[in-house]
Design a protein around this motif. Structure first.
Motif, short mmCIF file in Angstrom:
data_model
loop_
_atom_site.label_atom_id
_atom_site.label_comp_id
_atom_site.label_asym_id
_atom_site.label_seq_id
_atom_site.Cartn_x
_atom_site.Cartn_y
_atom_site.Cartn_z
N ILE B 56 45.49 49.86 -49.25
CA ILE B 56 45.73 48.49 -48.81
C ILE B 56 44.44 47.69 -48.89
CG2 ILE B 56 46.36 47.06 -46.84
CD1 ILE B 56 48.75 48.46 -47.55
N VAL B 57 43.36 48.30 -48.40
CA VAL B 57 42.07 47.61 -48.40
C VAL B 57 41.69 47.27 -49.85
CG1 VAL B 57 39.64 47.73 -47.76
CG2 VAL B 57 41.36 48.77 -46.29
N ILE B 61 40.86 43.69 -51.44
CA ILE B 61 39.62 43.31 -52.09
C ILE B 61 39.90 42.68 -53.45
CG2 ILE B 61 37.51 44.21 -53.16
CD1 ILE B 61 37.46 46.32 -50.91
N TYR B 64 43.26 39.63 -53.12
CA TYR B 64 43.21 38.46 -52.22
C TYR B 64 41.80 37.97 -51.96
CZ TYR B 64 47.96 40.06 -51.67
OH TYR B 64 49.24 40.47 -51.92
N ILE B 65 40.92 38.90 -51.56
CA ILE B 65 39.55 38.46 -51.25
C ILE B 65 38.89 37.97 -52.53
CG2 ILE B 65 37.29 39.17 -50.40
CD1 ILE B 65 38.74 41.22 -48.64
N LEU B 73 45.99 37.56 -47.64
CA LEU B 73 45.17 38.44 -46.81
C LEU B 73 45.85 38.67 -45.47
CD1 LEU B 73 42.49 39.97 -46.82
CD2 LEU B 73 41.44 37.96 -45.78
N LEU B 76 48.79 40.92 -45.86
CA LEU B 76 48.31 42.28 -46.07
C LEU B 76 47.87 42.91 -44.75
CD1 LEU B 76 47.92 43.98 -48.64
CD2 LEU B 76 45.48 43.53 -48.40
N ALA B 77 47.20 42.07 -43.93
CA ALA B 77 46.73 42.58 -42.64
C ALA B 77 47.90 43.02 -41.77
CB ALA B 77 45.89 41.51 -41.92
N TYR B 80 49.16 46.22 -43.10
CA TYR B 80 48.22 47.26 -42.71
C TYR B 80 48.46 47.70 -41.27
CZ TYR B 80 43.78 49.74 -42.28
OH TYR B 80 42.82 50.70 -42.10
N PHE B 295 35.81 50.84 -53.90
CA PHE B 295 36.00 51.07 -52.48
C PHE B 295 36.88 52.31 -52.26
CE2 PHE B 295 38.58 50.68 -48.69
CZ PHE B 295 37.62 50.47 -47.74
#
Lengths: 576, 598
Positions: B56-57, B61, B64-65, B73, B76-77, B80, B295
């Motif tokens: 997910i992170v 990255i 979205y980021i 984001l 997604l949060a 998560y 990541f």
């Protein structure tokens, strides 16, 4: 209390702390390097810089490896040293305690302190110190790094973390307690099974097999329930920790992500944050954990100190003397009364008698009449009143314990032998004794043939598989042990009880020469053992009820005569 | 009861995984297929959810980021968050459910073993130490539980995790993954093997050393007065220090081994990180992978090393469980007919006629305790059996209850061969009181009724009053609720005997069989016992191994047993006139009884 044990261990403690600090710093530099690499990639990609960063991380990995090894090396050595010293001290102190202590304390209890409690103490000094120091250093350092990136994000990310300290402390302690309950239930189950199997005759006689099965099912269920309680706690704690850490991750993902988008935070820092979070979750858990380790360790330490800080009851008084005439012994007992600490009634009441140099005295009487207590008094295995037992014209309280006991060759009632070789057992008084002398003593105790029959003879180890000495042989070993000590004063505490009368006669005959000039006390429950002593005392309920020679007492037709008659009849019946 | 540590010889035999064991274990989960299925699902679910989080992170990255999508984001949060919640729930469910299953199975297993053992013949208990049989029901089952709940489950879920990580990484960038594996795996495997080898030896040494220290300490405590009388304090203290120092040396050795291995694992993990930063960084630069993948690599690599370590620990658990199941099966596998008490047979009301016809009996082969014993007891008679210790008196009682099988001869009860009786039915009607009264840890009431719920308090009180047991029970503060401690050590010998009388009477026995106590009993209790004995013998056939003159004199007939044979028989008068063995025994008893009792 705990600092007392650490004080003189500074040469281990300080290097350990320094290395620990170095580990943490090196570890924390890794995310910094990752950050640098990522930021570099985003802004001005340069393969050389990337290689340098990779190499630096590798270098850090190597140094972390070395530092980690080093702090463990110093700190755990210190912990082991503390444990060894403490255990030695327990033993050293036990050696000084008298029968008062051993009568009151169960062996199981002493052992539990020396083993289980020591384990908790060891854990406190090793893992306890490691965890707490590690947690604090790593925690603070991580904080500093994170703050340097972004204060607000750090505060947001760490918000859920304190819950971890509390959760771990709370759950871990609860698990520990419940686990104790599980263990209690388990030994309850064991006791139940043991009891039923021991009492199998009664169960079968009363036809209660099915009933016992149902009762067992109930115990069984209770044990299962307790286990499930632990399982519930476990199943909550670990996933919960993961959940909290996940929550922090979530906060970094969302808020950090927003900051990266708005350009307030660099992507590299964002990466680093995730790594620091990982680092931070450990100190938080560790703190909760360490608190418990410390609490348990402290409680256990105080139980251990119950032994190590205790003063003995029987000890050498100031200016204690050596016995002057070590070759011969005269004994006088004056108005001796003695009561055990937890007893209602005195075990000895107003005992008066005298044994001159070279004389022998026989003591006979029922179980519990005070015979053993009397000889324990004489050898000061217990604390005795002043001026009641006089050896060589002086109160035995004035003598050094070692000097008094050097004078006594004692054969105890329970024929206690150590699990070492026969040779070492017989030469217990002096391990350097020549084998000839050991053999001679064995011969006197009529053990020679029995030992020669063993494959390893005098080097046979007792208590090993296949070595089964009979009760009589064990008893004869303790007699040989006393013979080899060859002190001027012999005490036989019911030392012929497991030996048949023929062998007894043989040994008594062999002993004649040795005991000729010695002062002797023989406790017996058989007339044959004490027939030839100079005088006989009959003890009953702590009092001397009859005194005289064998012939005199037979003539008297009292207690002694009864014992004599019973034994005579028993022998007759056995032959029929 | 405090248990003392002992040096236990280590069982180092290596065991192959036994397929029979698996089937045996499976037979216990047959009816729990649904729960097993659910827990497998939960294991799969939590492994999947655990792997999903870093992913997910990564998406955050890259998608979205990187693209500045605030709303994405947020979505997604939220996703998560829910993944973490489900992860928590599935982990909890999986852990608890496997524990639950394990406990259910253990419950059944323990009950099965217990039921089997308790049905075994008395002779089995004579031949096997109680402690050993007990271990089968308790400790060994525990070892199996470990295999079931932690062994299997960990192995399964960790392997799953490992495979998942590998699959993800390969999909992401197979070259980088391959390079990472080629560099770190051989080091990891070699390191682990070397470490295992060394640490197993060291741990064994430490354990043995600790056992040595403990047994030395324990022995010293037991033999303390000898140590002090022989002035051996200094020698012993040096020896103890030596044992302790050896422990110290082994501990330091093992610490060095551990302090090398575990930092080495973290070293490998950091080493992998260095490679990822350099090679992965290059791949990002060359646009082969995204920042998000980078990541993911960093994250998964950390997750990779943990399960690997845990899997290697499962081997020991398996070994322990194999050893335990072998022992359990040994106890269960015996041919049932050989060891179980026979079921079925003649069920009739016992009248109380006993006949021994040329009975020979030996506990151990060829060491006959009874030699050609014959006698007959008529309905309603009271027979006293006398003889010196070890003459075989108690054995006669054991045989009447058929606790053992005789070698030669025949025993008839009510004219029916004892072999044809339903043994349980027969035993229920014999009221046997042994010399050493066995009391269970419960209260007095429970010990009298033997946990039989059919009795009420009043009935029990009446029974106790009849045999004079109420006299001492009423003096206890909690009366019938008084707890029996340490198998009844707090009660006197005589009191225990009276309790046993009450217990026997509560079963309304058709016969009364008593092994009289030889110990000193205070004169008051003595009187009560005598009175109760008279009552109990008055209306039923009674056999008493007698030590008390009054009992012997009151008997209808006396059998004198010596060295496994019946030497004399007759009434008291007849035997006294004979001036034989009985005469001597009688005299001996007279002197002993005339001694003032304590």
């Amino acid at each position: 209390m705990i600092w007392d044990y650490l004080k003189d261990k500074k040469k281990y403690l300080f290097p350990a702390l320094i290395f620990l600090l170095l580990v943490d710093i090196a570890q924390l530099l890794v995310p910094l390097m990752t950050k640098k690499a990522i930021d570099g990639l985003r802004q001005s990609p340069n393969m050389n810089d990337l290689l340098v960063t990779g190499l630096i991380i590798f270098g850090l990995a190597v140094s972390v490896f070395i530092f980690r090894f080093s702090w463990r090396y110093f700190l755990l050595r210190m912990a082991f040293k503390i444990v060894v010293n403490l255990r030695n001290k327990i033993y050293y102190n036990l050696l000084k305690f008298s029968q008062h202590f051993f009568g009151k304390w169960e062996t199981g209890d002493i052992m539990a302190r020396a083993i289980n409690d020591m384990r908790a103490v060891q854990r406190m000094f090793s893992f306890g110190i490691v965890t707490i120091v590690d947690a604090i250093v790593l925690g603070i350092a991580s904080l500093i790094f994170m703050f340097s990136f972004h204060v607000k994000l750090t505060l947001i990310a760490l918000a859920p973390m304190p819950i971890l300290i509390f959760a771990v402390w709370f759950f871990e302690d609860k698990i520990h307690r419940t686990f104790r309950e599980v263990q209690e239930k388990f030994s309850g189950l064991q006791n139940f099974v043991q009891e039923d199997f021991s009492g199998i005759f009664v169960i079968k006689a009363f036809n209660r097999e099915l009933n016992e099965k149902n009762r067992f099912a109930k115990e069984n269920q209770e044990y299962v329930d307790k286990n499930l309680k632990v399982a519930r706690l476990f199943a909550t704690l670990r996933p919960f920790i993961m959940f909290i850490v996940g929550l922090s991750n979530l906060l970094v993902l969302y808020f950090g992500g927003k900051l990266v988008i708005s350009g307030e935070l660099q992507l590299g820092s964002f990466f680093a944050f995730f790594q620091y979070l990982q680092y931070m979750s450990w100190p938080m858990m560790a703190l909760g954990f360490a608190i418990n380790l410390y609490q348990r360790g402290k409680a256990s330490l105080s139980r251990v100190e119950d032994i190590t800080e205790r003063e003995p009851i029987v000890y050498d008084r100031e200016n204690a003397l050596d016995v002057d005439d070590i070759d011969s012994v005269s004994l006088k007992v004056k108005d001796l009364s003695f009561k055990y600490d937890n007893a209602n009634e005195s075990a000895l009441k107003n005992i008066n008698f005298e044994v001159k140099k070279g004389e022998s005295v026989g003591i006979i009487g029922r179980i519990g009449s005070g015979k053993t207590t009397l000889v324990k008094n004489i050898s000061r295995l217990v604390k005795i009143p002043e001026d009641t037992i006089i050896v060589n014209n002086r109160d035995i309280n004035d003598y050094k314990l070692s000097s008094l006991r050097n004078m006594i060759s004692y054969v105890p009632q329970d024929s206690f032998l150590f699990s070492t070789t026969i040779r070492e057992n017989i030469a217990y008084f002096n391990p350097d004794m020549s084998i000839e002398k050991i053999k001679k003593a064995a011969e006197i105790a009529d053990l020679k043939d029995a030992i020669d029959d063993l494959p390893k003879k005098y080097d046979t180890k007792l208590g090993e598989r296949g070595v089964n000495l009979s009760g009589g042989q064990k008893q004869r070993m303790t007699i040989a042990r006393a013979i080899l000590k060859d002190a001027p004063f012999f005490i036989f505490d019911d030392s012929f009880s497991s030996i048949d009368t023929n062998t007894e006669e043989k040994i008594l005959n062999n002993l004649k020469d040795i005991l000729k000039n010695k002062t002797t006390i023989i406790i017996a429950h058989r007339i044959s053992t004490i027939k030839y002593v100079d005088k006989i005392m009959v003890l009953d309920e702590g009092k001397i009820v009859e005194k005289g020679t064998h012939e005199e007492l037979i003539k008297k037709q009292g207690e002694y005569y009864n014992i004599y008659k019973i034994q005579e009849l028993k022998e007759k019946i056995a032959k029929e | 009861m405090p248990r003392h540590p002992r040096v236990v010889p280590e069982d180092n035999k290596k065991r192959k995984f036994d397929i029979d064991l698996l089937f045996w274990l499976l037979s216990y989960i047959k009816d729990k297929k649904f729960l097993v299925g659910v827990s497998v699902l939960l294991i799969l679910l939590s492994a999947g959810l655990g792997l999903a989080s870093p992913h997910i992170v990564r998406v955050g990255i890259d998608d979205y980021i990187g693209k500045g999508d605030y709303n994405g984001l947020l979505t997604l949060a939220v996703i998560y968050f829910f993944i973490r919640v489900f992860y928590f729930a599935s982990q909890f469910g999986q852990m608890y459910l496997t524990a639950y299953l394990g406990q259910k199975i253990m419950y059944r297993m323990r009950l099965d073993i217990f039921e089997h053992v308790i049905k075994l013949k008395k002779s089995y208990f004579d031949k096997n130490p109680i402690g050993k049989i007990m271990t089968r029901v308790t400790t060994d089952v525990k070892a199996l539980n470990e295999l079931l709940t932690s062994g299997f489950v960990n192995f399964f879920s960790q392997s799953l995790m490992l495979m998942g990580i590998l699959v993800f990484l390969f999909l992401e960038a197979w070259k980088l993954t391959l390079i990472l594996l080629v560099i770190t795996m051989p080091l990891l495997i070699i390191g682990t093997i070397l470490f295992r080898k060394k640490i197993t030896v060291l741990y064994r040494k430490i354990r043995t050393q600790i056992a040595k220290i403990n047994s030395f300490l324990q022995e010293s405590i037991s033999g303390m007065s000898i140590i002090q009388l022989f002035n051996r304090q200094e020698y012993n203290s040096n020896k103890f220090m030596k044992l302790n120092n050896e422990w110290y040396n082994y501990s330091v050795d093992s610490m060095i081994t551990r302090a090398t291995f575990f930092p080495f694992i973290s070293f490998l993990s950091m080493f992998a990180q260095a490679i990822i930063v350099y090679l992965g960084g290059r791949l990002v630069f060359e646009n082969f992978i995204t920042f998000g993948s980078l990541f993911l690599f960093l994250r998964y690599m950390r997750m990779f090393f943990r399960p690997l370590r845990q899997i290697s620990q499962q081997y020991n658990i398996l070994q322990r469980a194999m050893a335990a199941s072998e022992k359990i099966n040994n106890i269960l596998d015996r041919k049932k007919s050989e060891v179980y008490t026979k079921e079925g047979g003649y069920k009739g009301e016992l009248k109380g006629e006993i006949e021994f016809k040329n009975v020979w009996f030996a506990y151990e082969e060829d060491e006959y305790v009874l030699k050609d014993v014959s006698f007959k007891i008529n309905v309603g008679e009271t027979i006293a059996i006398v003889g010196p210790t070890g003459s075989g008196k108690t054995t006669i009682i054991n045989l009447i209850g058929k606790f053992y099988d005789i070698q030669r001869g025949e025993i008839f009860v009510d004219g029916i061969n004892i072999e044809d009786w339903d043994i349980q039915y027969l035993r229920k009607q014999l009221g046997i009181v042994l010399q050493d009264v066995f009391l269970f840890s419960g209260n007095i009431f429970e010990n009298i009724t033997f946990y039989n719920p059919d009795f009420d308090e009043k009935e029990v009180e009446e029974l106790a009053e009849y045999v004079n047991a109420d006299k001492f029970i009423n003096k206890l503060t909690n009366r019938y609720e008084t707890k029996i401690l340490e198998r009844g050590k707090t009660l006197s010998f005589g009191q225990r005997q009276l309790l046993s009388f009450t217990r026997t009477l509560s079963y309304e026995p058709k016969m009364f069989i008593l092994d009289e106590a030889t110990s000193n009993i205070d004169s008051e209790t003595e009187k009560y016992i005598q009175d109760a004995t008279e009552k109990l013998t008055s209306d039923r056939t009674s056999i008493i191994i007698a030590h008390r003159l009054s009992t012997i004199e009151n008997a209808d007939r006396i059998l004198v047993v010596h060295k496994g044979e019946i030497r004399e028989r007759g009434t008291h008068k007849e035997l006294i006139q004979k001036e034989g063995l009985y005469y001597d025994l009688y005299q001996l008893q007279s002197i002993e009884e005339n001694q003032p009792a304590k």
